[in-house]
Design a protein around this motif. Structure first.
Motif, PDB file in Angstrom:
ATOM      1  N   SER A 232       0.825  -1.206   0.000  1.00  0.00           N
ATOM      2  CA  SER A 232       0.000   0.000   0.000  1.00  0.00           C
ATOM      3  C   SER A 232       0.864   1.262   0.000  1.00  0.00           C
ATOM      4  CB  SER A 232      -0.905  -0.037   1.227  1.00  0.00           C
ATOM      5  OG  SER A 232      -1.671   1.130   1.303  1.00  0.00           O
ATOM      6  N   ALA A 233       2.011   1.213   0.723  1.00  0.00           N
ATOM      7  CA  ALA A 233       2.919   2.368   0.739  1.00  0.00           C
ATOM      8  C   ALA A 233       3.577   2.551  -0.629  1.00  0.00           C
ATOM      9  CB  ALA A 233       3.982   2.172   1.825  1.00  0.00           C
ATOM     10  N   GLN A 234       3.881   1.426  -1.288  1.00  0.00           N
ATOM     11  CA  GLN A 234       4.543   1.503  -2.601  1.00  0.00           C
ATOM     12  C   GLN A 234       3.562   1.924  -3.707  1.00  0.00           C
ATOM     13  OE1 GLN A 234       6.427  -2.190  -3.684  1.00  0.00           O
ATOM     14  NE2 GLN A 234       7.427  -1.335  -5.514  1.00  0.00           N
TER      15      GLN A 234
ATOM     16  N   ALA B  94     -15.958  -0.930  -0.798  1.00  0.00           N
ATOM     17  CA  ALA B  94     -14.857  -1.348   0.067  1.00  0.00           C
ATOM     18  C   ALA B  94     -14.792  -2.868   0.147  1.00  0.00           C
ATOM     19  CB  ALA B  94     -15.044  -0.745   1.460  1.00  0.00           C
ATOM     20  N   TRP B  95     -15.936  -3.489   0.319  1.00  0.00           N
ATOM     21  CA  TRP B  95     -16.000  -4.951   0.488  1.00  0.00           C
ATOM     22  C   TRP B  95     -15.562  -5.646  -0.805  1.00  0.00           C
ATOM     23  CZ3 TRP B  95     -15.087  -8.914   2.968  1.00  0.00           C
ATOM     24  CH2 TRP B  95     -15.888 -10.038   3.141  1.00  0.00           C
ATOM     25  N   ALA B  96     -16.012  -5.133  -1.958  1.00  0.00           N
ATOM     26  CA  ALA B  96     -15.612  -5.728  -3.238  1.00  0.00           C
ATOM     27  C   ALA B  96     -14.109  -5.548  -3.461  1.00  0.00           C
ATOM     28  CB  ALA B  96     -16.413  -5.097  -4.373  1.00  0.00           C
ATOM     29  N   ASN B  97     -13.604  -4.351  -3.209  1.00  0.00           N
ATOM     30  CA  ASN B  97     -12.158  -4.117  -3.309  1.00  0.00           C
ATOM     31  C   ASN B  97     -11.386  -5.049  -2.388  1.00  0.00           C
ATOM     32  OD1 ASN B  97     -12.537  -1.963  -5.009  1.00  0.00           O
ATOM     33  ND2 ASN B  97     -12.316  -0.398  -3.421  1.00  0.00           N
ATOM     34  N   GLY B  98     -11.862  -5.154  -1.179  1.00  0.00           N
ATOM     35  CA  GLY B  98     -11.165  -5.962  -0.183  1.00  0.00           C
ATOM     36  C   GLY B  98     -11.073  -7.417  -0.609  1.00  0.00           C
TER      37      GLY B  98
ATOM     38  N   ASP C 180      -1.897   4.753  -4.827  1.00  0.00           N
ATOM     39  CA  ASP C 180      -3.078   5.022  -5.657  1.00  0.00           C
ATOM     40  C   ASP C 180      -3.810   3.747  -6.040  1.00  0.00           C
ATOM     41  OD1 ASP C 180      -2.250   7.598  -5.544  1.00  0.00           O
ATOM     42  OD2 ASP C 180      -1.266   7.560  -7.522  1.00  0.00           O
ATOM     43  N   LYS C 181      -3.153   2.615  -5.875  1.00  0.00           N
ATOM     44  CA  LYS C 181      -3.740   1.349  -6.334  1.00  0.00           C
ATOM     45  C   LYS C 181      -4.228   0.482  -5.183  1.00  0.00           C
ATOM     46  CE  LYS C 181      -1.928   1.082 -10.826  1.00  0.00           C
ATOM     47  NZ  LYS C 181      -2.601   0.521 -11.991  1.00  0.00           N
ATOM     48  N   TRP C 182      -3.814   0.804  -3.981  1.00  0.00           N
ATOM     49  CA  TRP C 182      -4.052  -0.147  -2.893  1.00  0.00           C
ATOM     50  C   TRP C 182      -4.274   0.573  -1.575  1.00  0.00           C
ATOM     51  CZ3 TRP C 182      -3.466  -5.623  -3.665  1.00  0.00           C
ATOM     52  CH2 TRP C 182      -3.713  -6.376  -2.524  1.00  0.00           C
ATOM     53  N   LEU C 183      -5.496   0.450  -1.063  1.00  0.00           N
ATOM     54  CA  LEU C 183      -5.776   0.893   0.297  1.00  0.00           C
ATOM     55  C   LEU C 183      -6.271  -0.348   1.028  1.00  0.00           C
ATOM     56  CD1 LEU C 183      -5.978   3.459   2.137  1.00  0.00           C
ATOM     57  CD2 LEU C 183      -8.360   3.661   1.376  1.00  0.00           C
TER      58      LEU C 183
END
Lengths: 461, 461
Positions: B396-398, B420-424, B401-404
Motif C-alpha cells: 500500500s505504501a509503494q 470497500a468490500w468488493a475491493n477488499g 493510488d492502487k491499494w488501500l
C-alpha cells in the motif's frame, strides 16, 4: 434408550399431544402420531372445509410426487388419494406462436400427480375424524402461545369466545404465517427470515372442452415460459385446468400494468395466444381473484426443548416452483415417524434429531425452488437448454448408476434434498463442460464426445 | 424538482416530523432534520439518561471512526466529542504467554477513538434540548404503530398512561428491536431476517492502575485472540478499560461451561493470564453482568411511501466486530442530509433514494462485520496472517493510488461499504497469490516478488 422400534398402538395413549393446524401436513401428522399410540388434540383456524363455506385463496392444485406418496403410504391412505389424482408424465411448453414442445419428467412410468388441495384435505379430515384418539376442533384461531406457562389462547371464531388451553407438547403445523412460530420468535437467539420474490401469482381457469374433455393434453403440466414471467396449468378431473400466472408486481409487463379487462385480454392475446380462447372467464377472474405473494421462510431452531416442534410451512415455507411444498411437509412426517420408531416417546431426542436432520434438507429445497423458477420461466424456452436436457437424459440412460438428473432426484427419489442439490450442481458443471462440444442430439454419439463423457464419468464415485 | 440545494433554516418550520428513538442515531438525525428547518418531535423509551437512573446493558464503549466523525462534523459537534475521546492507533494482541504484538490500524496519524456510549448520548441530548424546534419526550414506549391511520400508541412508563399520537412522517431510529419496523413487518412483501451468532458477549473491567493510570497501553485496542473466542479491551478516560468477552454459548469452552467463580478464575488464569491480575472484580462481574446476544438484522423496504423511514440499527443491525454499528448509523444521517440538500422536502424521493443508495452498503457492512469476527478471534493470532498484513502495508505504501487496505477503506474513508468490500475481496485474492512467494518481511524486496507485485498492480485500474 433403545434402538428397537417403539411398540405401536398400545391400548392406552402414551402422551397427550396438541397439533395446531389442520391443513394437509397437520392432518397427516395427527394420523402418524396416533399410530404411535398418542392422543392428539387438533386445532384448525378455518371452518370445516367439508361444509359449504368458501375456501380461502390458496393454490387449488398441487403436484404430488414420490416423497408425498411415501408419506401417504406410511398411514395407508395412498391408494384412496391415487383414485382422484391425475398423472402428469412431462412438461408441455407452449411458445408464443402456440407451438408445443414436450419434455418427459423422468423414465417411462414416472409421473407427478395433479391433486386438488381442497379434495385432499377433505379426504384427510375424514380419516382424522375416524380416529378415536384424535379430537378435532374447527374455527379455533390461535391468538397467543405462552411458552413459559405452556398455554394457548384460542378464539372460537363462531362464538367469539376466547379460552386458554394448556399443552404439554405442541406441534406447530399452522403454515407460513404460523402463530406457534411467532411465539418462538420472541425467545432469544431465534434465527428467522422471510424473503419475498418480486413476483405475485394469480389463479385462472382453462375451461373443460364440451363433454368434460380436456382441451389440451391431460397428462402433462403445461408451461407458457416467457422469460420474465410464465403461466402454468395443471389438469382437473372435470376437464378444466387450473392455471397460475406468475408475474412481476411492477414493470412494463406486470400486475401493475394491467388495469382493465381490455388490457388483460390484449396482453393474453399477444403472449398466450393459444390459451386465451380456452379462458372465457379470464377478464373476470383476473380482477376477482387475489394476487398472492411468494415467500421463502427459514427459521431455526424449530424446537423449544421437548415442548414445541415446528413442521411443514411453519418451519420452512418455500416458493412453489419445484412442486415440493406439500411433499416436503409430508416428508417431515415420514422423518418424524422414523424417529419415533427409533426413540419412542423420548421427545427431547426426537425433536433434536428431527431439526438437525431436516433443517439442511429443507434449506436446500428452498434454494432448489427458487432455482427452478428461473429454469421454468426462462431456460425451458431456450433450444440449447432443451438440447442439454435431452443429452442429460441419454447420459443418464447410458450411466444409470452414475447419473440421475436433478429433477428426478428431487421428484422421483427419497434422497435427502441437500444431497440432491449438491449432486445437481456437480452435474450441471459437467454439462457445462460437455455442451460446447455438442450441437445436435446426434453429436452425443460422436466418438470424441463419448470419450469426454467417459472421462467425466470415470471421475464420479 | 430541483438539483439546487434546498434553502436551510427558514424562519418557519417546513414540516412536522416524528422521530422514534433518542439514542445516538436518533439524536443526530433530529439535529440534522432541524438544520433543514423542520420541527421534530422526538420520543425515547428510556428515562433521561442524564439523570441518575441505571443505564441499560448495552456496550459501554464504542469506536468512533471517520464516517462517524464526518457525520458529527456535519452538525458541528465533532470538536466537543473529540475532547472526551481516546485515540487508539492500533491493535495490541496478547498471546497466551502474555507476549504482545502490535499492528497499526493505518498510516501515521490515523486512529479510531474510544468513546463512552452513555457520555456521547448525554452530550447529544444536551445539544438536542438546545434546539427550539425539537421537542423531546422521555419514558415514551412505542406500543403500536398504525400505518394506515398514521398514529402511534405510546405508553408513558412513569404514569402508565397510554395515548395516541398522530404523525405525518415517522423516522424509526428505535434500534435493533424497533417497534416501527414491527409495523412495517406486518405489511405485505416485507423482507426480513434476524440471524444470531452462536456467541454471546459479556462486559468486564480492567481496573485503573494507581493514580488513574492505564495498566496496559492506553492508545490501543487490546485483543486476546483465542481461535474460537476472544476478549477485547477499550480504554476509558479514568484509566480503566472496558473489556468484552466474545464467547460461545455452548461447548467445552463456553458460558455454559463456566458456572462458578472458581471456574471463571481458573479459565482466565489459563487463557488470559496477563489480564486476570488486572480484573479484581472478574468473578463478581461475570455473574452480575448479563450475557448479551449478537444479531444481524436485515430488512427491506426501509420506507412506507413518503410516511415512514427506518434508519440505524432499526434498518440494519450488525455485529460489533468492525466497530461500525454506530458509524454506519451516523453515516445514514450524512446520506440523508445530502439527499435533503439535493431534493428538499420531496420526501417520497428522498426516502426512495435513501433506501436504494444505502441498502447495498449496509448489507456489505453486515458481511464485513461477521468477516472481521473471524479475523479478530482467529487469524490475528497467526504469524502468517500478521506477515501478510505487514506485506500489504508495504504494498500500500509503494502503490498508494492502487491499494488501500480493506480496514482503512472501511475505517478511514467514506468509500461506500459495498465498494470497500468488493475491493477488499479482490485484494485478498491478490495476497493469496503473492504470499506463497514470501516467507519473511524482507522477501518483499526480492526482485522476483517485486516483479509479481508489479504485474498484479498493472492489472488494477
Amino acid at each position: 434408550m433403545t434402538d428397537m422400534p417403539h411398540s405401536l398402538a398400545t391400548a392406552e395413549p402414551v402422551d397427550n399431544l396438541t397439533v395446531m393446524g389442520g391443513g394437509l401436513v397437520g392432518c397427516l401428522l395427527a394420523l402418524y402420531l396416533t399410530r404411535h399410540g398418542h392422543a392428539v388434540e387438533l386445532f384448525e383456524r378455518r371452518p370445516d372445509i367439508r361444509g359449504n363455506g368458501p375456501v380461502e385463496g390458496r393454490s387449488i392444485n398441487l403436484a404430488l410426487s414420490d416423497r408425498g406418496w411415501r408419506a401417504l403410504e406410511g398411514v395407508g391412505i395412498a391408494e384412496a388419494v391415487r383414485e382422484v389424482a391425475i398423472p402428469m408424465h412431462g412438461r408441455v411448453m407452449h411458445d408464443v406462436q402456440g407451438n408445443l414442445t414436450y419434455q418427459p419428467y423422468g423414465q417411462a412410468g414416472q409421473s407427478i400427480y395433479s391433486v386438488s388441495r381442497a379434495g385432499l384435505n377433505r379426504r384427510m379430515l375424514d380419516l382424522v375424524e375416524q380416529e378415536p384418539t384424535i379430537t378435532l376442533h374447527f374455527n379455533q384461531q390461535c391468538r397467543r402461545v405462552d411458552t413459559r406457562r405452556q398455554e394457548l389462547e384460542v378464539l372460537d371464531t363462531e362464538t367469539q369466545q376466547a379460552r386458554v388451553v394448556p399443552y404439554r407438547r405442541l406441534f406447530g403445523v399452522d403454515g407460513a404465517y404460523s402463530a406457534v412460530r411467532s411465539a418462538l420468535q420472541r425467545t432469544d437467539r431465534f434465527n428467522y427470515s422471510q424473503e419475498y420474490l418480486n413476483y405475485g401469482y394469480k389463479e385462472l381457469t382453462i375451461e373443460a372442452a364440451p363433454g368434460g374433455q380436456w382441451a389440451i393434453e391431460k397428462h402433462a403440466l403445461h408451461i407458457w415460459p416467457r422469460g420474465q414471467y410464465m403461466m402454468i396449468a395443471l389438469p382437473n378431473l372435470d376437464g378444466s385446468f387450473n392455471c397460475t400466472l406468475f408475474f412481476p408486481y411492477e414493470g412494463p409487463e406486470s400486475f401493475a400494468a394491467l388495469q382493465t379487462p381490455e388490457q388483460v385480454t390484449a396482453f393474453f392475446d399477444r403472449v398466450f395466444p393459444d390459451a386465451l380462447p380456452l379462458m372465457p372467464q379470464l377478464a373476470t377472474e383476473f380482477f376477482d381473484n387475489p394476487t398472492a405473494s411468494l415467500v421463502t421462510i427459514r427459521c431455526f431452531p424449530w424446537t423449544l426443548q421437548d415442548q414445541v416442534l415446528l413442521l411443514g410451512d411453519a418451519a420452512h415455507a418455500i416458493v412453489p416452483f419445484y412442486g415440493q411444498g406439500m411433499n416436503a411437509g409430508f416428508e417431515d412426517c415420514t422423518v418424524l415417524n422414523e424417529l419415533l420408531h427409533r426413540f419412542g416417546p423420548d421427545w427431547a431426542r426426537v425433536f433434536q434429531e428431527f431439526e438437525s436432520q431436516r433443517k439442511p434438507n429443507t434449506d436446500a429445497m428452498a434454494d432448489l425452488a427458487v432455482y427452478n423458477f428461473r429454469e421454468m420461466r426462462d431456460r425451458v424456452a431456450d433450444p440449447r437448454f432443451l438440447l442439454q436436457k435431452k443429452i442429460e437424459s441419454k447420459l443418464s440412460a447410458q450411466y444409470p448408476d452414475k447419473w440421475l438428473p436433478l429433477y428426478s432426484q428431487v421428484t422421483f427419489s427419497n434422497l435427502p434434498y441437500a444431497e440432491a442439490w449438491a449432486n445437481g450442481q456437480a452435474q450441471e458443471e459437467i454439462m457445462q463442460r460437455l455442451m460446447p462440444h455438442i450441437q445436435t442430439e446426434e453429436d452425443y454419439q460422436r466418438p470424441e464426445v463419448q470419450q469426454l463423457v467417459a472421462a467425466e464419468m470415470a471421475r464420479r464415485p
